[in-house]
Design a protein around this motif. Structure first.
Motif, PDB file in Angstrom:
ATOM      1  N   PRO A 196     -24.619 -25.518 -12.408  1.00  0.00           N
ATOM      2  CA  PRO A 196     -26.044 -25.829 -12.251  1.00  0.00           C
ATOM      3  C   PRO A 196     -26.317 -26.543 -10.928  1.00  0.00           C
ATOM      4  O   PRO A 196     -25.490 -27.313 -10.448  1.00  0.00           O
ATOM      5  N   LYS A 197     -27.474 -26.239 -10.341  1.00  0.00           N
ATOM      6  CA  LYS A 197     -27.918 -26.879  -9.105  1.00  0.00           C
ATOM      7  C   LYS A 197     -29.331 -27.400  -9.314  1.00  0.00           C
ATOM      8  O   LYS A 197     -30.303 -26.709  -8.990  1.00  0.00           O
ATOM      9  N   PRO A 198     -29.471 -28.601  -9.879  1.00  0.00           N
ATOM     10  CA  PRO A 198     -30.807 -29.138 -10.183  1.00  0.00           C
ATOM     11  C   PRO A 198     -31.682 -29.206  -8.929  1.00  0.00           C
ATOM     12  O   PRO A 198     -31.241 -29.651  -7.875  1.00  0.00           O
ATOM     13  N   VAL A 199     -32.935 -28.746  -9.064  1.00  0.00           N
ATOM     14  CA  VAL A 199     -33.885 -28.764  -7.961  1.00  0.00           C
ATOM     15  C   VAL A 199     -34.886 -29.901  -8.140  1.00  0.00           C
ATOM     16  O   VAL A 199     -35.070 -30.735  -7.256  1.00  0.00           O
ATOM     17  N   ALA A 200     -35.537 -29.932  -9.294  1.00  0.00           N
ATOM     18  CA  ALA A 200     -36.505 -30.994  -9.581  1.00  0.00           C
ATOM     19  C   ALA A 200     -36.309 -31.473 -11.013  1.00  0.00           C
ATOM     20  O   ALA A 200     -37.181 -31.291 -11.865  1.00  0.00           O
ATOM     21  N   PRO A 201     -35.149 -32.049 -11.294  1.00  0.00           N
ATOM     22  CA  PRO A 201     -34.866 -32.466 -12.679  1.00  0.00           C
ATOM     23  C   PRO A 201     -35.750 -33.620 -13.112  1.00  0.00           C
ATOM     24  O   PRO A 201     -36.094 -34.490 -12.318  1.00  0.00           O
ATOM     25  N   TYR A 260     -36.989 -29.232 -22.740  1.00  0.00           N
ATOM     26  CA  TYR A 260     -37.610 -28.295 -21.812  1.00  0.00           C
ATOM     27  C   TYR A 260     -38.873 -28.902 -21.206  1.00  0.00           C
ATOM     28  O   TYR A 260     -39.690 -29.508 -21.909  1.00  0.00           O
ATOM     29  N   LYS A 261     -39.051 -28.690 -19.912  1.00  0.00           N
ATOM     30  CA  LYS A 261     -40.275 -29.130 -19.245  1.00  0.00           C
ATOM     31  C   LYS A 261     -41.368 -28.083 -19.438  1.00  0.00           C
ATOM     32  O   LYS A 261     -41.094 -26.887 -19.472  1.00  0.00           O
ATOM     33  N   ASP A 262     -42.607 -28.557 -19.525  1.00  0.00           N
ATOM     34  CA  ASP A 262     -43.748 -27.656 -19.627  1.00  0.00           C
ATOM     35  C   ASP A 262     -43.976 -26.960 -18.291  1.00  0.00           C
ATOM     36  O   ASP A 262     -44.036 -27.603 -17.240  1.00  0.00           O
ATOM     37  N   GLN A 263     -44.112 -25.636 -18.319  1.00  0.00           N
ATOM     38  CA  GLN A 263     -44.337 -24.848 -17.109  1.00  0.00           C
ATOM     39  C   GLN A 263     -45.719 -24.200 -17.088  1.00  0.00           C
ATOM     40  O   GLN A 263     -46.014 -23.370 -16.233  1.00  0.00           O
ATOM     41  N   VAL A 317     -23.902 -33.193 -13.888  1.00  0.00           N
ATOM     42  CA  VAL A 317     -23.470 -33.908 -15.091  1.00  0.00           C
ATOM     43  C   VAL A 317     -24.074 -35.308 -15.051  1.00  0.00           C
ATOM     44  O   VAL A 317     -23.832 -36.077 -14.127  1.00  0.00           O
ATOM     45  N   ILE A 318     -24.885 -35.636 -16.041  1.00  0.00           N
ATOM     46  CA  ILE A 318     -25.560 -36.931 -16.097  1.00  0.00           C
ATOM     47  C   ILE A 318     -24.629 -37.991 -16.675  1.00  0.00           C
ATOM     48  O   ILE A 318     -24.469 -39.077 -16.120  1.00  0.00           O
ATOM     49  N   ALA A 319     -24.010 -37.686 -17.778  1.00  0.00           N
ATOM     50  CA  ALA A 319     -23.096 -38.622 -18.431  1.00  0.00           C
ATOM     51  C   ALA A 319     -22.175 -37.836 -19.371  1.00  0.00           C
ATOM     52  O   ALA A 319     -22.588 -36.805 -19.911  1.00  0.00           O
ATOM     53  N   PRO A 320     -20.940 -38.253 -19.504  1.00  0.00           N
ATOM     54  CA  PRO A 320     -20.316 -39.389 -18.820  1.00  0.00           C
ATOM     55  C   PRO A 320     -19.935 -39.000 -17.388  1.00  0.00           C
ATOM     56  O   PRO A 320     -19.897 -37.809 -17.057  1.00  0.00           O
ATOM     57  N   ARG A 321     -19.641 -39.990 -16.576  1.00  0.00           N
ATOM     58  CA  ARG A 321     -19.181 -39.717 -15.218  1.00  0.00           C
ATOM     59  C   ARG A 321     -17.745 -39.226 -15.213  1.00  0.00           C
ATOM     60  O   ARG A 321     -17.277 -38.616 -14.254  1.00  0.00           O
ATOM     61  N   GLY A 322     -17.072 -39.484 -16.294  1.00  0.00           N
ATOM     62  CA  GLY A 322     -15.701 -39.048 -16.467  1.00  0.00           C
ATOM     63  C   GLY A 322     -15.242 -39.434 -17.851  1.00  0.00           C
ATOM     64  O   GLY A 322     -15.968 -40.113 -18.589  1.00  0.00           O
ATOM     65  N   ASN A 335     -29.253 -24.664 -15.582  1.00  0.00           N
ATOM     66  CA  ASN A 335     -29.722 -23.912 -14.412  1.00  0.00           C
ATOM     67  C   ASN A 335     -31.243 -23.885 -14.289  1.00  0.00           C
ATOM     68  O   ASN A 335     -31.773 -23.483 -13.265  1.00  0.00           O
ATOM     69  N   ASN A 336     -31.967 -24.297 -15.349  1.00  0.00           N
ATOM     70  CA  ASN A 336     -33.430 -24.331 -15.321  1.00  0.00           C
ATOM     71  C   ASN A 336     -33.965 -25.759 -15.251  1.00  0.00           C
ATOM     72  O   ASN A 336     -35.136 -25.994 -15.555  1.00  0.00           O
ATOM     73  N   ASP A 337     -33.123 -26.713 -14.881  1.00  0.00           N
ATOM     74  CA  ASP A 337     -33.500 -28.131 -14.791  1.00  0.00           C
ATOM     75  C   ASP A 337     -33.830 -28.748 -16.143  1.00  0.00           C
ATOM     76  O   ASP A 337     -34.447 -29.819 -16.215  1.00  0.00           O
ATOM     77  N   ASN A 338     -33.458 -28.078 -17.234  1.00  0.00           N
ATOM     78  CA  ASN A 338     -33.619 -28.680 -18.550  1.00  0.00           C
ATOM     79  C   ASN A 338     -32.520 -29.713 -18.766  1.00  0.00           C
ATOM     80  O   ASN A 338     -31.404 -29.562 -18.258  1.00  0.00           O
ATOM     81  N   VAL A 339     -32.819 -30.743 -19.534  1.00  0.00           N
ATOM     82  CA  VAL A 339     -31.804 -31.726 -19.903  1.00  0.00           C
ATOM     83  C   VAL A 339     -31.131 -31.251 -21.187  1.00  0.00           C
ATOM     84  O   VAL A 339     -31.811 -30.911 -22.157  1.00  0.00           O
ATOM     85  N   VAL A 340     -29.807 -31.224 -21.185  1.00  0.00           N
ATOM     86  CA  VAL A 340     -29.051 -30.719 -22.325  1.00  0.00           C
ATOM     87  C   VAL A 340     -28.062 -31.774 -22.790  1.00  0.00           C
ATOM     88  O   VAL A 340     -27.366 -32.384 -21.977  1.00  0.00           O
ATOM     89  N   LEU A 341     -28.022 -31.986 -24.094  1.00  0.00           N
ATOM     90  CA  LEU A 341     -26.975 -32.803 -24.717  1.00  0.00           C
ATOM     91  C   LEU A 341     -26.165 -31.866 -25.588  1.00  0.00           C
ATOM     92  O   LEU A 341     -26.719 -31.175 -26.452  1.00  0.00           O
ATOM     93  N   ARG A 342     -24.867 -31.827 -25.350  1.00  0.00           N
ATOM     94  CA  ARG A 342     -24.044 -30.877 -26.100  1.00  0.00           C
ATOM     95  C   ARG A 342     -22.754 -31.537 -26.547  1.00  0.00           C
ATOM     96  O   ARG A 342     -22.128 -32.276 -25.782  1.00  0.00           O
ATOM     97  N   HIS A 343     -22.360 -31.252 -27.780  1.00  0.00           N
ATOM     98  CA  HIS A 343     -21.079 -31.711 -28.311  1.00  0.00           C
ATOM     99  C   HIS A 343     -20.036 -30.628 -28.038  1.00  0.00           C
ATOM    100  O   HIS A 343     -20.256 -29.450 -28.344  1.00  0.00           O
TER     101      HIS A 343
END
Length: 354
Positions: A40-45, A81-84, A271-276, A334-342
């Motif tokens: 992913p390459k965030p543009v306007a997260p 998801y952000k409103d578009q 990657v927002i968190a964790p940093r490692g 890839n769409n600047d959405n924030v995702v939390l995944r296990h």
């Protein structure tokens, strides 16, 4: 078990050890295992919703990582998801109408194998203002036309929610699970229509512009979904009694420490968190005879026995993970959405001979 996940921790180790020019193929394999088709390459997260931070900080229920405890529904993926959608024109068809907006959320990132178990719409207001006036909110779902060519007609939309509120609410939430499930088929996704009216019973009707000013503090709407990827779920773990660890020679099969820093693999921008995290790995010999401490499988025991007879023909068993645990990751897709995944099988807890 999803066999692709078995590649994750050795691939991360490999990424840390090889030259950056040599890693594209390995990285693609790893990203695929994480459910991503590319880096992913965030543009306007946007900001990370507080709800997702709370779930991330609480951690995973290791006995049932495929249940999203924060929402009490099955799931291992949360997306925000952000409103578009655009604001409507100023041509208001109703004299009390303060705001009209088309809402649109792109759910095309939800894979076919996922099952959406929760959809929640949140409408946020900037100020915690209260001056006594009441407003009416109406939320519609278009029935026939695409968002761009939609006409305002009662027969072309279905009322989902009608609710009165005052601006002491900083946000309003609505359950849109059935709608979100339908939206995973992009042909069914025509967005929503949001309308906010000044209350016709309030004394502010004669001063409609000033009454509607506070609605201009409307910031944005966001959609949160929880989905379950069953291919990443294993059977519930069976708790075993822990045995006291015995000192072992340094060359014997055991867990070794390995810390994965996402900055080292160039993932710090998405990657927002964790940093490692402490991934660990298994390394060491599986000598004959295998002791109980080495947690050898029946096959490994027989293989060491044959090796003792024919060492040149049959190799010793391999040192491999026997117990792994999951971690949560917060990231931008890839769409600047924030995702939390296990993700299961990310941390090596115990090693043995196989």
């Amino acid at each position: 078990m999803d066999t692709s996940l078995l590649f994750i921790y050795p691939l991360l180790s490999y990424l840390l050890l090889v030259d950056c020019s040599e890693i594209p193929f390995q990285e693609r394999m790893l990203l695929k295992a994480l459910g991503l088709n590319g880096r992913p390459k965030p543009v306007a997260p946007g900001p990370v919703p507080k709800t997702l931070w709370k779930i991330f900080e609480k951690g995973i229920n290791a006995d049932n990582p495929c249940r999203m405890e924060g929402f009490q529904v099955p799931g291992n993926i949360v997306r925000s998801y952000k409103d578009q959608g655009p604001l409507s024109s100023n041509d208001m068809s109703h004299e009390l109408l303060c705001l009209k907006k088309h809402l649109f959320f792109d759910l095309s990132v939800v894979e076919k194998k996922e099952k959406v178990t929760l959809g929640q719409l949140e409408i946020k207001f900037k100020h915690n203002t209260y001056q006594g006036q009441e407003f009416q909110l109406q939320l519609y779902r278009p029935l026939h036309m695409t968002l761009k060519s939609m006409r305002d007609h009662k027969t072309s939309r279905k009322l989902l929610f009608a609710q009165s509120f005052r601006l002491h609410h900083k946000s309003l939430s609505f359950n849109l699970t059935k709608v979100a499930q339908d939206w995973t088929n992009t042909k069914n996704n025509m967005g929503l229509i949001l309308e906010i009216f000044a209350d016709g019973n309030t004394t502010m009707v004669n001063h409609l512009p000033s009454s509607c000013e506070h609605i201009n503090s409307f910031i944005h709407a966001s959609l949160l979904t929880v989905s379950l990827d069953p291919t990443s779920c294993k059977a519930p773990r069976i708790k075993r009694s822990t045995e006291p660890s015995m000192p072992t020679p340094s060359n014997i099969c055991k867990k070794r420490r390995l810390y994965i820093d996402f900055k080292d693999v160039g993932w710090q921008n998405w990657v927002i968190a964790p940093r490692g995290y402490m991934a660990n790995y298994c390394h060491g010999e599986c000598p004959y005879p295998l002791t109980e401490m080495l947690k050898g499988t029946n096959h490994a025991v027989l293989q060491t026995l044959v090796h003792s007879i024919e060492p040149e023909v049959t190799p010793l068993p391999c040192c491999a993970p026997t117990k792994l645990s999951p971690i949560s990751m917060l990231y931008y897709d890839n769409n600047d959405n924030v995702v939390l995944r296990h993700y299961e099988d990310m941390v090596v807890d115990e090693c043995g001979c196989k």
